[in-house]
Design a protein around this motif. Structure first.
Motif, PDB file in Angstrom:
ATOM      1  N   LEU A  43       0.722  -1.382  -0.404  1.00 25.15           N
ATOM      2  CA  LEU A  43       0.218  -0.035   0.203  1.00 25.15           C
ATOM      3  C   LEU A  43       0.883   1.046   0.020  1.00 25.15           C
ATOM      4  N   ALA A  44       2.341   1.673   1.176  1.00 26.41           N
ATOM      5  CA  ALA A  44       2.925   2.595   0.882  1.00 26.41           C
ATOM      6  C   ALA A  44       3.512   2.252  -1.202  1.00 26.41           C
ATOM      7  N   ASN A  45       3.386   1.839  -1.558  1.00 25.22           N
ATOM      8  CA  ASN A  45       4.230   2.259  -3.028  1.00 25.22           C
ATOM      9  C   ASN A  45       2.855   2.757  -3.845  1.00 25.22           C
ATOM     10  N   TRP A  46       1.873   1.636  -3.958  1.00 26.17           N
ATOM     11  CA  TRP A  46       0.545   1.946  -4.071  1.00 26.17           C
ATOM     12  C   TRP A  46       0.601   3.878  -3.972  1.00 26.17           C
ATOM     13  N   ALA A  47       0.526   4.449  -2.905  1.00 38.16           N
ATOM     14  CA  ALA A  47       0.079   5.666  -2.330  1.00 38.16           C
ATOM     15  C   ALA A  47       1.146   6.286  -3.310  1.00 38.16           C
ATOM     16  N   VAL A  48       2.909   5.895  -3.065  1.00 40.67           N
ATOM     17  CA  VAL A  48       3.240   7.191  -3.950  1.00 40.67           C
ATOM     18  C   VAL A  48       3.600   7.099  -5.222  1.00 40.67           C
ATOM     19  N   GLY A  49       2.571   5.815  -6.475  1.00 35.70           N
ATOM     20  CA  GLY A  49       2.189   5.852  -7.533  1.00 35.70           C
ATOM     21  C   GLY A  49       3.456   5.170  -8.269  1.00 35.70           C
ATOM     22  N   ASN A  50       4.114   3.947  -7.610  1.00 28.96           N
ATOM     23  CA  ASN A  50       5.676   2.727  -7.842  1.00 28.96           C
ATOM     24  C   ASN A  50       5.207   1.518  -8.150  1.00 28.96           C
ATOM     25  N   PRO A  51       5.541   0.975  -8.934  1.00 33.09           N
ATOM     26  CA  PRO A  51       5.429  -0.176  -9.098  1.00 33.09           C
ATOM     27  C   PRO A  51       5.231  -0.992  -8.241  1.00 33.09           C
ATOM     28  N   PRO A  52       4.909  -2.558  -8.039  1.00 31.07           N
ATOM     29  CA  PRO A  52       4.690  -3.149  -6.727  1.00 31.07           C
ATOM     30  C   PRO A  52       6.192  -3.564  -6.520  1.00 31.07           C
ATOM     31  N   GLU A  53       7.667  -3.235  -7.145  1.00 29.97           N
ATOM     32  CA  GLU A  53       8.170  -4.134  -6.828  1.00 29.97           C
ATOM     33  C   GLU A  53       9.175  -3.005  -6.513  1.00 29.97           C
ATOM     34  N   ALA A  54       9.522  -2.271  -6.172  1.00 31.69           N
ATOM     35  CA  ALA A  54       9.687  -0.682  -5.772  1.00 31.69           C
ATOM     36  C   ALA A  54      10.589  -1.160  -4.249  1.00 31.69           C
ATOM     37  N   ALA A  55      11.707  -0.536  -4.237  1.00 28.85           N
ATOM     38  CA  ALA A  55      11.991  -0.960  -2.716  1.00 28.85           C
ATOM     39  C   ALA A  55      11.802  -0.039  -2.182  1.00 28.85           C
ATOM     40  N   GLY A  56      11.613  -0.423  -0.482  1.00 29.28           N
ATOM     41  CA  GLY A  56      11.687   1.355   0.655  1.00 29.28           C
ATOM     42  C   GLY A  56      11.805   0.864   1.654  1.00 29.28           C
ATOM     43  N   LEU A  57      11.705   1.364   2.963  1.00 28.50           N
ATOM     44  CA  LEU A  57      12.339   1.221   3.768  1.00 28.50           C
ATOM     45  C   LEU A  57      11.485  -0.018   5.480  1.00 28.50           C
ATOM     46  N   GLU A  58      11.557  -0.589   5.527  1.00 33.95           N
ATOM     47  CA  GLU A  58      10.918  -1.445   6.759  1.00 33.95           C
ATOM     48  C   GLU A  58      11.882  -1.186   8.092  1.00 33.95           C
ATOM     49  N   ILE A  59      10.721  -0.601   8.657  1.00 33.69           N
ATOM     50  CA  ILE A  59      11.816   0.482  10.503  1.00 33.69           C
ATOM     51  C   ILE A  59      10.821  -0.467  11.474  1.00 33.69           C
ATOM     52  N   THR A  60      11.754  -1.319  12.128  1.00 36.27           N
ATOM     53  CA  THR A  60      11.684  -1.618  13.276  1.00 36.27           C
ATOM     54  C   THR A  60      11.334  -0.584  14.805  1.00 36.27           C
ATOM     55  N   LEU A  61      10.052  -0.763  15.176  1.00 34.27           N
ATOM     56  CA  LEU A  61      10.540  -0.195  16.381  1.00 34.27           C
ATOM     57  C   LEU A  61      10.547   1.055  16.983  1.00 34.27           C
ATOM     58  N   VAL A  62      11.589   1.339  16.700  1.00 34.80           N
ATOM     59  CA  VAL A  62      12.798   1.977  17.145  1.00 34.80           C
ATOM     60  C   VAL A  62      12.558   2.672  15.374  1.00 34.80           C
ATOM     61  N   GLY A  63      12.182   4.234  15.334  1.00 33.31           N
ATOM     62  CA  GLY A  63      12.452   4.737  13.648  1.00 33.31           C
ATOM     63  C   GLY A  63      13.778   5.451  13.916  1.00 33.31           C
ATOM     64  N   PRO A  64      13.850   5.809  12.571  1.00 38.71           N
ATOM     65  CA  PRO A  64      15.984   6.044  11.693  1.00 38.71           C
ATOM     66  C   PRO A  64      15.555   7.995  12.355  1.00 38.71           C
ATOM     67  N   ARG A  65      16.252   8.863  12.259  1.00 41.88           N
ATOM     68  CA  ARG A  65      15.986   9.690  11.769  1.00 41.88           C
ATOM     69  C   ARG A  65      16.387  10.252   9.924  1.00 41.88           C
ATOM     70  N   LEU A  66      15.704  10.168   9.278  1.00 41.13           N
ATOM     71  CA  LEU A  66      16.200  10.027   7.569  1.00 41.13           C
ATOM     72  C   LEU A  66      16.376  11.828   7.536  1.00 41.13           C
TER      73      LEU A  66
END
Lengths: 342, 248
Positions: A43-66
């Motif tokens: 659903l994240a890829n869908w929202a930004v108009g990406n194809p389903p296979e585009a890579a994103g970030l998986e963030i666990t419990l304590v998020g990063p600073r980007l």
């Protein structure tokens, strides 16, 4: 036009580059890896108009600073880990325009385990064996096969031309309760357990332990007893397989599982429910309920149809709200169809 | 070997096809044959096949390939003897003992043999790659002569160096990369068994035959040096004897 990067200021607890995974190499011992909760990831890829296979970030419990070095479009889905963009709460489950120089941080959350960040154009690290997913076991893919840390610079891909942000149908936004029911199909080795063992497995709550990770959920609860020895001749291990080692504590394998395993598998979590388990945090609880293979197939087909892009688009175009009224003993049904033209 | 395969449902998108009991080269040959047949000529909707000792795990898309259609296809191909394809012989250099194999002396005590006799026994068989797993490119080889089939450690090591050759009962295997592990270590190969940026990324594939060739510490260093100079994949060509019969 140059495409920007994401600069990692702090890595967070465990932030990795993921996509839909690396199928096709399991016969060589290569884990499929990929997003642990494929539902939120897609659903994240869908929202930004990406194809389903585009890579994103998986963030666990304590998020990063980007830090985003250029203007871009992002969407954050999955667990609410308290996202904050330049000091303002960042709305989730929708595409948001981000200015170059902006910083995304996370204040923390209480429900759900993993958030997914999609960026228009995707994270453009070099693919390894057809995927950009980080394999933490094999230590390759993503950024050098490891979790992100301060100083990493993630290249972004060119967004597909004219790809507009797309709304996520609100009825598809899940809740992440602290207790879930996971439907399972018994087997492939349910015959290695006593009938009492099966009864205990299907009738007891199991608590997620802190030793859980992308390989699998390690559960604490009433021991599931085997008929004989707690080992089998190693065989293939599908996603959602519930292994039970000698100590009787079930382990549900997730995306970064090993490809074969030597413990008997009492059951397999159905695909329509596996993502829910990937969102449990330590201390959350799960109950297992058996369904027939036929029922599991029906649910799987319905689950996977969610991702059909035409169906998602149709859902967005047409939303129907229904009311039922009872007036003077007669029941009336009213429906309102909302249509959005792009 | 079962007269008829056992089909074990594994969730809604995969199926185990079990072909026999135990760790048996004849059963494994059928496993490799079936895996190849499905990979090359399987019905649309099959995503991936994972052969292991005695079964094949078939991943499929249930909306494209209903389970009954997959079972129907499998029932038809059962009638044919499936060919596992050409089996390659791979000769893997191994430096035994000392820093390379910290458990060699203990295996010798366990077997009431000298370390040299253990090495001779361990390097005698032509092993079969029953399957790969545990880690990318990790081969499960069998069978180890029963005299030296020592069970694994009670407490696994937190770090086993990549290239280490270990024993776990009648199985022997090679750790492709540094990892935790509980197998008894008797030697180490200078070869990299898994190179993720190469396709295929693994030196070995299921169904290959393997000979472990004892080398000295000096030869081990020479192999390492060649890997540094020409890249680890350059050594792969030196050790694969395509379809060879033990020579090479």
């Amino acid at each position: 036009m140059t495409v920007g990067t994401i600069r990692v200021i702090e890595g967070g607890l465990l932030t990795t580059v993921q996509d839909l995974g690396r199928p096709g190499y399991q016969m060589l011992g290569v884990s499929p890896a990929g997003a642990a909760d494929e539902y939120a990831f897609r659903l994240a890829n869908w929202a930004v108009g990406n194809p389903p296979e585009a890579a994103g970030l998986e963030i666990t419990l304590v998020g990063p600073r980007l830090l985003f070095t250029s203007d871009t479009l992002v969407a954050l889905t999955g667990a609410d880990l308290g996202p904050v963009l330049d000091g303002q709460p960042l709305p989730m489950w929708q595409a948001v325009r981000v200015r170059g120089g902006s910083t995304l941080a996370f204040a923390g959350g209480t429900r759900g385990c993993r958030a997914y960040l999609a960026v228009a154009g995707g994270i453009d690290v070099p693919p390894v064996l057809g995927s950009r997913s980080t394999d933490l076991l094999g230590r390759f893919g993503g950024v050098d096969g490891r979790a992100l840390r301060a100083g990493d610079e993630l290249p972004l891909g060119q967004p597909p031309p004219g790809a507009p942000p797309r709304p996520i149908p609100p009825e598809l936004v899940p809740l992440y309760p602290e207790e879930v029911e996971a439907r399972v199909v018994l087997g492939p080795q349910e015959d290695h357990f006593t009938s009492e063992g099966l009864r205990v497995f299907l009738g007891s709550p199991y608590v997620v332990t802190p030793q859980s990770d992308r390989i699998g959920l390690r559960l604490e609860g009433p021991a599931v007893r085997h008929r004989g020895r707690a080992d089998i001749i190693s065989d293939g291990m599908p996603a959602g397989a519930v292994q039970v080692p000698q100590d009787g504590r079930p382990l549900v394998v997730l995306a970064n599982r090993q490809t074969v395993g030597g413990y008997p598998k009492i059951a397999t979590v159905i695909s329509a429910d596996l993502w829910r388990l990937a969102q449990l945090r330590p201390g959350n609880r799960v109950f297992f309920r058996a369904v027939t293979p036929e029922e599991a197939h029906r649910l799987a087909i319905r689950h996977w149809q969610l991702w059909d892009e035409d169906q998602l688009a149709a859902r967005v175009r047409q939303r129907t709200t229904r009311w039922q009224l009872t007036v003077a003993g007669f029941r009336y049904s009213l429906s309102l169809e909302e249509s959005t033209e792009e | 070997m079962y007269a008829k395969p056992r089909y074990l449902v594994a969730g809604d998108s995969s199926l185990v096809v079990e072909l026999g009991e135990g760790i048996d080269p004849a059963v494994n040959r059928r496993v490799q044959g079936l895996a190849r047949l499905i990979r090359e000529r399987g019905p649309a909707g099959v995503v991936e096949v994972v052969p292991s000792y005695r079964s094949v795990l078939v991943y499929y898309r249930p909306w494209e390939l209903p389970l009954h259609a997959l079972l129907g296809w499998l029932a038809r191909v059962e009638l044919y003897e499936s060919d596992p394809g050409p089996s390659r012989l791979v000769r893997i250099p191994v430096a035994y003992g000392g820093e390379f194999g910290p458990d060699l002396d203990e295996i010798a005590r366990f077997s009431r043999l000298s370390p040299e006799e253990v090495v001779a026994l361990h390097s005698a068989p032509e092993y079969l790659v029953y399957c790969l797993g545990f880690a990318p490119g990790f081969p499960f080889l069998g069978k180890v002569p029963p005299e030296i089939a020592m069970p694994r450690l009670a407490t696994p090591r937190t770090r086993v160096p990549g290239g280490s050759v270990g024993i776990a009962g009648e199985q022997t295997g090679i750790y492709p990369a540094d990892s935790p592990g509980g197998w008894r270590l008797l030697g180490r190969t200078p070869l990299s068994l898994f190179i993720p940026h190469r396709d295929p990324p693994a030196l070995l594939k299921p169904g290959d035959r393997v000979r472990l060739v004892p080398v000295s510490a000096r030869e081990f260093r020479e192999w390492e040096e060649r890997a540094r100079r020409h890249g680890p994949e350059a050594l792969w060509d030196e050790v694969v004897v395509e379809g060879g019969e033990g020579g090479g």
